[in-house]
Design a protein around this motif. Structure first.
Motif, PDB file in Angstrom:
ATOM      1  N   ILE A  57       0.697  -1.266  -0.133  1.00  0.00           N
ATOM      2  CA  ILE A  57      -0.074   0.114   0.129  1.00  0.00           C
ATOM      3  C   ILE A  57       1.021   1.299   0.114  1.00  0.00           C
ATOM      4  CG2 ILE A  57      -1.772   1.440   1.464  1.00  0.00           C
ATOM      5  CD1 ILE A  57      -2.804  -1.325   2.336  1.00  0.00           C
ATOM      6  N   ILE A  58       2.061   1.303   0.767  1.00  0.00           N
ATOM      7  CA  ILE A  58       2.758   2.514   1.024  1.00  0.00           C
ATOM      8  C   ILE A  58       3.437   2.693  -0.392  1.00  0.00           C
ATOM      9  CG2 ILE A  58       5.056   3.064   1.846  1.00  0.00           C
ATOM     10  CD1 ILE A  58       4.051   1.959   4.644  1.00  0.00           C
ATOM     11  N   ASN A  59       3.936   1.691  -0.995  1.00  0.00           N
ATOM     12  CA  ASN A  59       4.551   1.826  -2.361  1.00  0.00           C
ATOM     13  C   ASN A  59       3.786   1.858  -3.572  1.00  0.00           C
ATOM     14  OD1 ASN A  59       4.168  -0.657  -3.342  1.00  0.00           O
ATOM     15  ND2 ASN A  59       5.896  -1.549  -2.738  1.00  0.00           N
ATOM     16  N   ASN A  60       2.370   2.069  -3.226  1.00  0.00           N
ATOM     17  CA  ASN A  60       1.408   2.163  -4.400  1.00  0.00           C
ATOM     18  C   ASN A  60       1.226   0.966  -5.263  1.00  0.00           C
ATOM     19  OD1 ASN A  60       0.091   4.332  -3.808  1.00  0.00           O
ATOM     20  ND2 ASN A  60       1.515   5.765  -4.722  1.00  0.00           N
ATOM     21  N   THR A  61       1.713  -0.261  -5.034  1.00  0.00           N
ATOM     22  CA  THR A  61       1.695  -1.305  -5.556  1.00  0.00           C
ATOM     23  C   THR A  61       0.188  -1.855  -5.636  1.00  0.00           C
ATOM     24  OG1 THR A  61       3.635  -2.254  -5.077  1.00  0.00           O
ATOM     25  CG2 THR A  61       2.273  -3.883  -5.935  1.00  0.00           C
ATOM     26  N   ILE A  62      -0.558  -1.585  -4.429  1.00  0.00           N
ATOM     27  CA  ILE A  62      -1.945  -1.752  -4.013  1.00  0.00           C
ATOM     28  C   ILE A  62      -2.372  -0.120  -3.724  1.00  0.00           C
ATOM     29  CG2 ILE A  62      -3.681  -2.704  -2.655  1.00  0.00           C
ATOM     30  CD1 ILE A  62      -1.793  -4.708  -2.215  1.00  0.00           C
ATOM     31  N   HIS A  63      -3.453   0.109  -4.564  1.00  0.00           N
ATOM     32  CA  HIS A  63      -3.914   1.583  -4.628  1.00  0.00           C
ATOM     33  C   HIS A  63      -5.071   1.664  -3.381  1.00  0.00           C
ATOM     34  CE1 HIS A  63      -1.566   3.029  -7.958  1.00  0.00           C
ATOM     35  NE2 HIS A  63      -1.708   1.690  -8.478  1.00  0.00           N
ATOM     36  N   SER A  64      -6.155   0.881  -3.542  1.00  0.00           N
ATOM     37  CA  SER A  64      -7.056   0.998  -2.655  1.00  0.00           C
ATOM     38  C   SER A  64      -7.913  -0.553  -2.292  1.00  0.00           C
ATOM     39  CB  SER A  64      -8.088   1.850  -3.068  1.00  0.00           C
ATOM     40  OG  SER A  64      -8.937   1.215  -4.110  1.00  0.00           O
TER      41      SER A  64
END
Length: 80
Positions: A57-64
């Motif tokens: 989540i932090i590195n935006n691999t998963i957005h929401s």
């Protein structure tokens, strides 16, 4: 990140009875079922599921992510 990878990451860290993951890299929907959720607030339940996914989540691999969590009893009533 694909749904199977998300599922694998969660199941590696959390003993769940059932886990359903759907969606895509922009929005992942998670349904988690386990008696580890007994007596916990919704926030605490979500924190349990978020924890193994935190770095993604932090590195935006998963957005929401949206999370539904149930005890076995709640799930049996929900899925009827």
């Amino acid at each position: 990140m694909n749904n199977n990878k998300v599922k694998s990451i969660i199941l590696d860290k959390i003993p769940l009875h059932e886990l359903h993951v759907s969606g895509n890299e922009y929005h992942i929907k998670i349904i988690a079922v386990s008696d580890i959720f007994i007596g916990l607030t919704n926030v605490k339940k979500q924190q349990i599921i978020y924890k193994p996914l935190r770095d993604f989540i932090i590195n935006n691999t998963i957005h929401s992510i949206s999370i539904e969590s149930y005890t076995l009893e709640e799930w049996s009533k929900h899925s009827i």
